[in-house]
Design a protein around this motif. Structure first.
Motif, PDB file in Angstrom:
ATOM      1  N   SER A 119      16.666   8.225   3.049  1.00 28.92           N
ATOM      2  CA  SER A 119      17.591   7.093   3.136  1.00 28.92           C
ATOM      3  C   SER A 119      16.878   5.756   3.318  1.00 28.92           C
ATOM      4  CB  SER A 119      18.604   7.310   4.261  1.00 28.92           C
ATOM      5  OG  SER A 119      18.016   7.128   5.521  1.00 28.92           O
ATOM      6  N   VAL A 120      15.717   5.746   3.960  1.00 31.57           N
ATOM      7  CA  VAL A 120      15.003   4.480   4.171  1.00 31.57           C
ATOM      8  C   VAL A 120      13.903   4.254   3.141  1.00 31.57           C
ATOM      9  CG1 VAL A 120      15.490   4.437   6.647  1.00 31.57           C
ATOM     10  CG2 VAL A 120      13.308   5.386   5.847  1.00 31.57           C
ATOM     11  N   TRP A 121      13.654   5.256   2.280  1.00 35.18           N
ATOM     12  CA  TRP A 121      12.564   5.134   1.305  1.00 35.18           C
ATOM     13  C   TRP A 121      12.861   3.979   0.364  1.00 35.18           C
ATOM     14  CZ3 TRP A 121       8.002   7.257   1.676  1.00 35.18           C
ATOM     15  CH2 TRP A 121       7.125   7.119   0.613  1.00 35.18           C
ATOM     16  N   ALA A 122      11.990   3.018   0.326  1.00 36.60           N
ATOM     17  CA  ALA A 122      12.146   1.856  -0.546  1.00 36.60           C
ATOM     18  C   ALA A 122      10.799   1.174  -0.698  1.00 36.60           C
ATOM     19  CB  ALA A 122      13.155   0.877   0.052  1.00 36.60           C
ATOM     20  N   VAL A 123      10.707   0.372  -1.713  1.00 35.67           N
ATOM     21  CA  VAL A 123       9.494  -0.404  -1.931  1.00 35.67           C
ATOM     22  C   VAL A 123       9.177  -1.165  -0.654  1.00 35.67           C
ATOM     23  CG1 VAL A 123       8.501  -2.310  -3.245  1.00 35.67           C
ATOM     24  CG2 VAL A 123       9.921  -0.611  -4.387  1.00 35.67           C
ATOM     25  N   GLY A 124       7.939  -1.095  -0.237  1.00 36.58           N
ATOM     26  CA  GLY A 124       7.517  -1.825   0.948  1.00 36.58           C
ATOM     27  C   GLY A 124       7.518  -1.020   2.228  1.00 36.58           C
ATOM     28  N   LEU A 125       8.004   0.216   2.176  1.00 40.49           N
ATOM     29  CA  LEU A 125       7.982   1.033   3.392  1.00 40.49           C
ATOM     30  C   LEU A 125       6.541   1.325   3.797  1.00 40.49           C
ATOM     31  CD1 LEU A 125       9.760   2.405   5.502  1.00 40.49           C
ATOM     32  CD2 LEU A 125       9.714   4.460   4.092  1.00 40.49           C
ATOM     33  N   ALA A 126       5.670   1.433   2.807  1.00 41.40           N
ATOM     34  CA  ALA A 126       4.232   1.622   3.053  1.00 41.40           C
ATOM     35  C   ALA A 126       3.493   0.893   1.936  1.00 41.40           C
ATOM     36  CB  ALA A 126       3.877   3.109   3.055  1.00 41.40           C
ATOM     37  N   GLU A 127       2.187   0.785   2.062  1.00 44.63           N
ATOM     38  CA  GLU A 127       1.408   0.169   0.992  1.00 44.63           C
ATOM     39  C   GLU A 127       1.613   0.981  -0.287  1.00 44.63           C
ATOM     40  OE1 GLU A 127      -2.635  -1.348   1.936  1.00 44.63           O
ATOM     41  OE2 GLU A 127      -2.241  -0.464   3.899  1.00 44.63           O
ATOM     42  N   ALA A 128       1.626   0.300  -1.424  1.00 44.78           N
ATOM     43  CA  ALA A 128       1.933   0.930  -2.706  1.00 44.78           C
ATOM     44  C   ALA A 128       1.112   2.187  -2.984  1.00 44.78           C
ATOM     45  CB  ALA A 128       1.780  -0.080  -3.840  1.00 44.78           C
ATOM     46  N   PRO A 129      -0.213   2.207  -2.762  1.00 38.38           N
ATOM     47  CA  PRO A 129      -0.963   3.443  -3.026  1.00 38.38           C
ATOM     48  C   PRO A 129      -0.517   4.610  -2.134  1.00 38.38           C
ATOM     49  CG  PRO A 129      -2.457   1.582  -2.970  1.00 38.38           C
ATOM     50  CD  PRO A 129      -1.121   1.088  -2.463  1.00 38.38           C
ATOM     51  N   VAL A 130      -0.138   4.313  -0.898  1.00 38.70           N
ATOM     52  CA  VAL A 130       0.354   5.352   0.015  1.00 38.70           C
ATOM     53  C   VAL A 130       1.692   5.876  -0.499  1.00 38.70           C
ATOM     54  CG1 VAL A 130       1.127   5.846   2.374  1.00 38.70           C
ATOM     55  CG2 VAL A 130      -0.871   4.373   1.986  1.00 38.70           C
ATOM     56  N   MET A 131       2.567   4.975  -0.890  1.00 37.45           N
ATOM     57  CA  MET A 131       3.875   5.378  -1.418  1.00 37.45           C
ATOM     58  C   MET A 131       3.721   6.224  -2.683  1.00 37.45           C
ATOM     59  SD  MET A 131       6.425   2.210  -0.591  1.00 37.45           S
ATOM     60  CE  MET A 131       7.869   3.176  -1.005  1.00 37.45           C
ATOM     61  N   ARG A 132       2.764   5.865  -3.532  1.00 40.82           N
ATOM     62  CA  ARG A 132       2.566   6.638  -4.768  1.00 40.82           C
ATOM     63  C   ARG A 132       2.168   8.080  -4.457  1.00 40.82           C
ATOM     64  NH1 ARG A 132       0.704   1.729  -6.841  1.00 40.82           N
ATOM     65  NH2 ARG A 132      -1.470   2.189  -6.379  1.00 40.82           N
ATOM     66  N   VAL A 133       1.337   8.284  -3.440  1.00 46.08           N
ATOM     67  CA  VAL A 133       0.958   9.655  -3.075  1.00 46.08           C
ATOM     68  C   VAL A 133       2.184  10.418  -2.603  1.00 46.08           C
ATOM     69  CG1 VAL A 133      -0.416  11.106  -1.528  1.00 46.08           C
ATOM     70  CG2 VAL A 133      -1.446   9.064  -2.541  1.00 46.08           C
ATOM     71  N   TRP A 134       2.963   9.827  -1.711  1.00 49.72           N
ATOM     72  CA  TRP A 134       4.182  10.486  -1.232  1.00 49.72           C
ATOM     73  C   TRP A 134       5.118  10.795  -2.399  1.00 49.72           C
ATOM     74  CZ3 TRP A 134       6.018  12.222   3.505  1.00 49.72           C
ATOM     75  CH2 TRP A 134       5.173  11.996   4.609  1.00 49.72           C
ATOM     76  N   GLU A 135       5.322   9.830  -3.292  1.00 48.65           N
ATOM     77  CA  GLU A 135       6.251  10.015  -4.409  1.00 48.65           C
ATOM     78  C   GLU A 135       5.746  11.034  -5.422  1.00 48.65           C
ATOM     79  OE1 GLU A 135       6.801   5.985  -5.739  1.00 48.65           O
ATOM     80  OE2 GLU A 135       8.242   5.565  -4.123  1.00 48.65           O
ATOM     81  N   SER A 136       4.437  11.106  -5.617  1.00 46.52           N
ATOM     82  CA  SER A 136       3.919  12.109  -6.548  1.00 46.52           C
ATOM     83  C   SER A 136       4.054  13.516  -5.971  1.00 46.52           C
ATOM     84  CB  SER A 136       2.465  11.814  -6.934  1.00 46.52           C
ATOM     85  OG  SER A 136       1.601  12.025  -5.837  1.00 46.52           O
ATOM     86  N   ARG A 137       3.926  13.632  -4.656  1.00 48.22           N
ATOM     87  CA  ARG A 137       4.102  14.940  -4.024  1.00 48.22           C
ATOM     88  C   ARG A 137       5.582  15.304  -3.871  1.00 48.22           C
ATOM     89  NH1 ARG A 137      -0.286  15.742   0.865  1.00 48.22           N
ATOM     90  NH2 ARG A 137      -2.139  15.209  -0.346  1.00 48.22           N
ATOM     91  N   PHE A 138       6.408  14.285  -3.655  1.00 40.25           N
ATOM     92  CA  PHE A 138       7.837  14.513  -3.362  1.00 40.25           C
ATOM     93  C   PHE A 138       8.699  13.581  -4.210  1.00 40.25           C
ATOM     94  CE2 PHE A 138       5.320  14.886   0.639  1.00 40.25           C
ATOM     95  CZ  PHE A 138       5.281  16.270   0.683  1.00 40.25           C
ATOM     96  N   PRO A 139       8.874  13.891  -5.494  1.00 40.26           N
ATOM     97  CA  PRO A 139       9.651  13.022  -6.378  1.00 40.26           C
ATOM     98  C   PRO A 139      11.088  12.796  -5.904  1.00 40.26           C
ATOM     99  CG  PRO A 139       8.645  14.833  -7.619  1.00 40.26           C
ATOM    100  CD  PRO A 139       8.340  15.054  -6.171  1.00 40.26           C
ATOM    101  N   GLN A 140      11.607  13.693  -5.092  1.00 44.15           N
ATOM    102  CA  GLN A 140      12.985  13.544  -4.598  1.00 44.15           C
ATOM    103  C   GLN A 140      13.148  12.279  -3.756  1.00 44.15           C
ATOM    104  OE1 GLN A 140      10.792  16.006  -3.806  1.00 44.15           O
ATOM    105  NE2 GLN A 140      11.341  17.047  -1.925  1.00 44.15           N
ATOM    106  N   LEU A 141      12.062  11.707  -3.262  1.00 38.19           N
ATOM    107  CA  LEU A 141      12.167  10.477  -2.481  1.00 38.19           C
ATOM    108  C   LEU A 141      12.686   9.315  -3.332  1.00 38.19           C
ATOM    109  CD1 LEU A 141       8.896  10.656  -0.363  1.00 38.19           C
ATOM    110  CD2 LEU A 141      11.238  10.908   0.467  1.00 38.19           C
ATOM    111  N   THR A 142      12.457   9.362  -4.616  1.00 40.98           N
ATOM    112  CA  THR A 142      12.857   8.257  -5.484  1.00 40.98           C
ATOM    113  C   THR A 142      14.179   8.528  -6.197  1.00 40.98           C
ATOM    114  OG1 THR A 142      11.612   9.139  -7.346  1.00 40.98           O
ATOM    115  CG2 THR A 142      10.465   7.608  -5.878  1.00 40.98           C
ATOM    116  N   GLU A 143      14.817   9.633  -5.909  1.00 43.46           N
ATOM    117  CA  GLU A 143      16.026  10.030  -6.635  1.00 43.46           C
ATOM    118  C   GLU A 143      17.315   9.463  -6.073  1.00 43.46           C
ATOM    119  OE1 GLU A 143      15.859  14.286  -6.736  1.00 43.46           O
ATOM    120  OE2 GLU A 143      14.170  14.282  -8.141  1.00 43.46           O
TER     121      GLU A 143
END
Length: 144
Positions: A119-143
């Motif tokens: 629910s809080v996942w959004a651009v700026g929650l973490a530095e972009a490279p950190v967010m990319r790792v989370w999103e690549s491991r867990f694509p459901q975060l961006t859904e």
């Protein structure tokens, strides 16, 4: 013998860091996706030098969804008090920002809740490279 200019020293330092990361990946001490993110020029120098953790299984996040969270002393900041009320969206976002950036995987498992994180996942929650790792491991975060 001449003294290297600062740029040359910095380039040598980056090369050494890259070699150390490659060795850590080869020895299984560092995940390849995190090593790649640590080399990203968009990552702050502090984060690049200090690293970050990412859990292996989003479904194992066991943080509470309601009530308050007792924040470990090493994660308490001016913006994150020792206890965070989970009904306050701004406080939850700030807590999650700090836990993503500075928390260990064990702290992430204990403090983060999958539904709240989504629910809080959004651009700026973490530095972009950190967010990319989370999103690549867990694509459901961006859904959402």
């Amino acid at each position: 013998m001449s003294t290297p200019v600062p740029r040359e020293r910095a380039a040598r330092g980056r090369a050494v860091q890259q070699e150390l990361r490659a060795r850590a990946v080869a020895e299984g001490r560092l995940a390849a996706d995190i090593a790649e993110a640590l080399s990203d020029p968009a990552l702050s120098r502090w984060r690049s030098a200090n690293g970050f953790a990412v859990v292996d299984d989003l479904d194992r996040l066991a943080g509470p969804a309601t009530g308050t969270v007792r924040v470990p002393d090493d994660l308490v900041r001016d913006t994150v008090p020792a206890e965070v009320d989970l009904t306050d969206p701004r406080a939850v976002s700030e807590l999650y920002r700090v836990v993503l950036a500075e928390g260990t995987a064990a702290q992430q498992y204990a403090l983060l809740n999958t539904a709240l994180l989504t629910s809080v996942w959004a651009v700026g929650l973490a530095e972009a490279p950190v967010m990319r790792v989370w999103e690549s491991r867990f694509p459901q975060l961006t859904e959402r």
